[in-house]
Structures are given as C-alpha cells and as structure tokens.
Design an enzyme around this catalytic site. Structure first.
Site, mmCIF file in Angstrom:
data_model
loop_
_atom_site.group_PDB
_atom_site.id
_atom_site.type_symbol
_atom_site.label_atom_id
_atom_site.label_comp_id
_atom_site.label_asym_id
_atom_site.label_seq_id
_atom_site.Cartn_x
_atom_site.Cartn_y
_atom_site.Cartn_z
ATOM 1 N N HIS A 149 45.310 39.180 41.700
ATOM 2 C CA HIS A 149 44.333 39.484 42.742
ATOM 3 C C HIS A 149 44.701 40.732 43.545
ATOM 4 C CE1 HIS A 149 41.695 36.057 42.118
ATOM 5 N NE2 HIS A 149 42.791 35.444 41.728
ATOM 6 N N HIS A 169 38.655 25.829 39.535
ATOM 7 C CA HIS A 169 39.804 25.747 40.451
ATOM 8 C C HIS A 169 39.691 24.584 41.428
ATOM 9 C CE1 HIS A 169 41.668 29.353 38.960
ATOM 10 N NE2 HIS A 169 40.590 30.073 39.190
ATOM 11 N N HIS A 203 38.424 34.817 31.162
ATOM 12 C CA HIS A 203 38.317 36.221 31.557
ATOM 13 C C HIS A 203 38.417 37.027 30.260
ATOM 14 C CE1 HIS A 203 39.217 35.784 36.014
ATOM 15 N NE2 HIS A 203 39.547 34.582 35.541
ATOM 16 N N HIS A 213 32.126 34.094 42.405
ATOM 17 C CA HIS A 213 33.572 34.255 42.601
ATOM 18 C C HIS A 213 33.849 34.803 43.989
ATOM 19 C CE1 HIS A 213 37.747 35.425 42.080
ATOM 20 N NE2 HIS A 213 37.760 34.754 40.933
#
EC number: 3.5.1.5
Length: 586
Positions: free
Chosen positions: A325, A277, A141, A224
């Site tokens: 998140h 992930h 990121h 995503h």
C-alpha cells in the site's frame, strides 16, 4: 463366483471403499468413504491383463451426446471429496463437461452401467487418488500473467479479480477500470487455459461509469478503500448491481475516514455484497470489520496470508503491508496505519470464525498480501490447526434438508463435516457468490469438467493432474527425454490442454448478461467459452454451503478482543504446521 479380498489388498488395487479412512496429506484430518457406486467384482481398471479391454470392460459403442453412447473420458475408481459428499465412483466426461458420477463399464457384459466405455474413451486412473473440483479464487490482483501458471499448478482453475498488470492501481486494488482496459483483458484471457472474470472499478457516487463498465464486460464491480469506499460509493454501486445482476466486492475503509463499520453496514441497506478481507489483518474497518459476519446478506471472505495464525504471522504482515500500500516506514502516520491493521487478537478470531462457518470463502489476494499458489494449502492448514485446538467439529443442521450427521461422524471418528466445510470455501461458495455455480465450483453432472487429482499424501499441496474442461492441462511430469514419464526431475508442467485452440474449447470467460446482449464477445473476437453471471442479487449467506452461520459479533475497540454469541474467540499461534517443510525445499 465370488472371490474374497481383504481391505488392504482391495484398496491397493481399486482405492478405498465404504468405511475406509484416508489421511489428508500429513494433517490430523481423516475422511471416510460414505458411499461407493461400484458393483463389487465388476470394477473397471485399465492396464495389461486388466478389465478395460475390448469385449470385457470396453464396449464397441460409439461416442455421442446421449446416455446410450460412450463417454470421451472416464476417471476410474475416484474418491470424490466435495461439499455434497465423500464418495467412491467413476466419473464420465463428455464434451468437456461432467456427464455422470456412477459406475463405468460395458453394458453388454456388465450390469448397472451408467457410464459407457467405448473405443473412443480415454481412461484416467483414479485408483488411490482423491478428486476435487478445481479451486476458485475470487480475490485476484492481475499483476502478472505468470500467476496463472502458479494457480494451475496448485489446483486453481478459475480466477476472478481485477487489474491490468503491474500498475500502481492494480498492485493495490483488484479493479480493471474502464471499458478499454476491460476489453483488452478479455482479449488477453483467450490466451490462458483457465476460467477468468474481471471486476470493474466500483468507486464513484454516480452510476454512469459503473454501467459503462458492466456493459463492457465486467462480471462485477469492486469497491476498494484506496479509491474511497465511502457510503455514497457503496450505495451507488449496489444500486447499479441490482439493476444488472452482478456481484459487488468490497474492501472497506481501514482508517474509518468515510465512516465506521456501522456506516458501511447502513449503506449496504440489506443488499447482498461480497466482503473481502473479513479477517484479522488484511484490511477493512479497523478493528471491527469482523462484525459483518453476523449479517445474512453479507458473503464474507478472508485471504490466505493470515491462514492459519502462527508465530510468524504478525511480523510478516507489517512488511507486506508497507510494500503493498505504498507506505513509508519513515512516516509515523504510515506506521500507525500498519499497526492498526495487523492485530493478533482478530487474526486468532479469524481462525475460529472459519471453523464455525461464519467466514464463508477463502481467497488469495495474489501478490498484494496473498499467495496465489497457497489458497488450497492454507485452507487445510487452518482446518488442521482448528482440529488440534478445538477438537472434533459437530456439523450444523442443514437449513434446507434438516439433516444432522453429527452422530454418524462422531461415532466413526472421521472429519467428514469439517472437510466439507473447508473445501466449500474455495469451490462452491465463491461460485455461488459470483453467479457462476451453474458452470463450475463442484463435481456435479452438467458442470465444466474442471477437476484435480491428488495423491492423498500430497493432498492440498501438489496435485497430480489438473483437468480443465475435460482435458489435462497441467500435470506432474518427469524428464521429457526419459524412456518413461516418471524419471526426475518431476514437477508440474503444462500439458496439451494448455496450448492452441484447446484453450478456447475448454476455458470460460465470465461477463455480465448486459455484455452478452450487446454482443461484446463477438465484437472483441473472443475465442473462449463466454458465459454470463446470473443470480447474484437473490442470494444470501444461507445459500453458501456449510458456511452460513451468523453469530452475533462484538469487537472491543481497545483490546481488539472478539466475541461471537457471547463467546470470546481466542487461540494460540502455532509454531509447526503440516503441508509445509516436509513438501518444499524452499
């Protein structure tokens, strides 16, 4: 005339040789030298009264591009640890690339020389040092540019991901959306002494926006869940990827709103994809994202915050998740979301799946539930934990060479195969997955000289030198006002390779082939070495080194227990780890 020398004295002078074992940091992992390229008695070493002097180990031969000219840089007596072997050799570097792995010296005075040392050759002392390829982190990121300093100081020389800075979209997802942002990030990349590549946003059911981003210079696309990883978006993204030969990375649907893991797998339609992930807690279909490890067309990766499973892992993750998140601890649904994503049973299984070679890639998820500076460190902590809990690791029989080294390793009591399996997770395998293995990812002739030198006691924790495109870019350095370079405080500092025009001459930016054909680098005035990604669609898990197992997976939806080929995967969390408090003040 021969002069006998005992092993201890030889290792102190020239570094370990065949049969010697080296402990990696303070872990229980021991590697053994498999081959030595030197000619005993003809080793080269720099220093007062040493070999690399005019008329001795140094020739009068000028520098040049062909085999009969001197190299720009030689790393002497290095212990190379790579996916392909653990060997002692000299490393010759020309024009920023690895020229030769072999024996250095003066061909006028020495035999069997394939790396020529001349007046124009710089020497880096590799005696007593482990040399590895620069690490590749494919889950970045791009929240702040200071990540790059931390990455280089840890031994990472390639960063792939997405983002535009501390925007809400970037802090949660690894996407650089749209051509304008992609162009600005490509221009920004010229300022940094590291290889970079950017994902476009892959979440749409129509192809036009995806094609626009690829042509703008994205090296791949990222799906995503926070943008909606629906079966329609997955199918569209992979269809476009097949047309343009770029990789797709995916963070799947944790809440199973757009479909379950079976629906996502069906949307793949046997097309290669890099699944982020693929782990126990970081995200993706809850609780059974680990099922994707059984498919040959899935290139599975996990991130480092769960590596390895410790007594603190679960508690830390809940707090991280709420922040990353944008969840509210006062909203019950948000708390349930967090609880469904943080599962001790699947975190434990993740440890073992890495050790089995079923999870193939390690990455960070930088500043978004992962630590950019701990990719290497946590990889080796996981390897250490698995040795303690599962014992010696028997190698798989290589599917291409059919070579089985298990008898050799077990008899000699080394961890060579486990070391090769784990180092591949952050070097060659991410390079293969994203179509850049012809440039970086291993210590092989013709590739960019992105290298890390480590003292064995600090292996995986703090590199001694980081070489970028053949030039020292970051290094342990003492007080600049001192009379010598070693007085405290000694810490990682930027070197000359990190400044000015040297950056563009030693660092690469990776883009799509479509962007190259449209001359986007020229239009943007990029100064770094720009190269296209290739062969991202004709690969499979079988191409990933030492991490290609595809066990049949089963995850209990109520207990979260994980089985691989009928075996329950479980292990205890640890309370003490190596490569930790012994090395850091905080």
């Amino acid at each position: 005339m021969n002069y006998p020398i005992n092993r201890q004295d030889y290792a102190a002078m020239f570094g370990p040789t065949v049969g010697d074992k080296i402990r990696l940091a303070d872990t229980e992992l021991l590697i053994e030298v498999e081959k030595d390229f030197t000619t005993y008695g003809e080793e080269v070493k720099f220093g007062g009264g040493k070999v690399i002097r005019d008329g001795m180990g140094q020739s009068p031969i000028i520098n040049g591009d062909d085999d009969n000219t001197a190299v720009d840089t030689v790393i002497t007596n290095a212990l190379i640890l790579d996916w392909w072997g653990i060997v002692k050799a000299d490393i010759g570097i020309k024009q920023g690339k690895i020229f030769k792995i072999g024996k250095a010296g003066n061909p006028y005075t020495q035999d069997n020389i394939d790396i020529i040392i001349g007046p124009g050759t710089e020497v880096i002392a590799g005696e007593g040092r482990i040399v590895t390829a620069g690490a590749i982190d494919t889950h970045i990121h791009f929240i702040c540019p200071q990540q790059i300093e931390t990455a280089l100081a840890a031994g990472i020389t390639t960063m792939i991901g997405g983002g535009t800075g501390p925007a809400a979209g970037t802090t949660a997802t690894t996407c650089t959306p749209g051509p304008w942002h992609i162009h600005r990030m490509l221009q920004s990349a010229d300022a940094f002494p590291i290889n970079l590549g950017f994902f476009g946003k892959g979440n749409t059911s129509k192809p036009e926006a995806l094609e626009q981003q690829i042509k703008a210079g994205a090296l791949g696309l990222k799906l995503h869940e926070d943008w909606g990883s629906t079966p329609a978006a997955i199918d569209t993204c992979l269809t476009v990827a097949d047309l343009y030969d770029i990789q797709v990375a995916i963070h799947t649907d944790t809440l199973n709103e757009g479909g379950f893991v079976e629906n996502t797998i069906a949307a793949f339609k046997n097309r290669v994809i890099h699944t982020f992930h693929t782990e126990g807690a970081g995200g993706g279909h809850a609780p059974d994202i680990l099922k994707v490890c059984q498919y040959d067309y899935v290139l599975p990766a996990s991130t480092n915050p769960t590596r390895p499973y410790t007594i603190n892992t679960v508690a830390e993750h809940k707090d991280m998740l709420m922040v990353c998140h944008h969840l509210d601890p006062n909203i019950p649904e948000d708390v349930q979301f967090a609880d469904s994503r943080i599962r001790p049973e699947t975190i434990a299984a993740e440890d073992i799946l890495h050790d089995l070679g079923a999870i193939s890639i390690m990455s960070s998820d930088s500043q978004a539930m992962g630590r950019i500076g701990e990719v290497i460190l946590r990889t080796w902590q996981t390897a250490h934990k698995m040795k303690l809990q599962r014992g010696w690791l028997a190698p798989n029989i290589d599917p291409e060479t059919h070579y089985d080294q298990s008898e050799q390793d077990s008899d000699r009591g080394n961890d060579n195969y486990r070391a090769k399996r784990y180092i591949a997770k952050y070097t060659i395998n991410p390079a293969i997955a994203h179509g850049i293995s012809q440039y970086v990812g291993s210590i092989e002739e013709g590739k960019l000289a992105d290298l890390c030198l480590w003292k064995p006691a600090f292996f995986g924790v703090k590199p001694e030198l980081v070489i970028k495109g053949g030039m020292i870019v970051w290094a342990q350095m003492g007080d600049p006002n001192a009379s010598i370079s070693t007085p405290e405080p000694v810490y990682m500092r930027p070197m000359f390779g990190a400044f000015g025009g040297a950056i563009g001459a030693t660092s690469m930016t990776f883009v799509s082939q479509a962007a190259i054909e449209l001359e986007i680098p020229k239009q943007l005035g990029l100064t770094s070495l720009v190269a296209p990604v290739t062969h991202t669609r004709d690969i499979s898990k079988a191409h990933l080194k030492h991490n290609y197992t595809t066990p049949e997976m089963r995850i209990d939806p109520e207990t979260y227990e994980v089985w691989a080929d009928g075996e329950l995967l479980t292990c205890e969390p640890v309370s003490v780890l190596p490569m930790a408090q012994r090395y850091f003040l905080f």
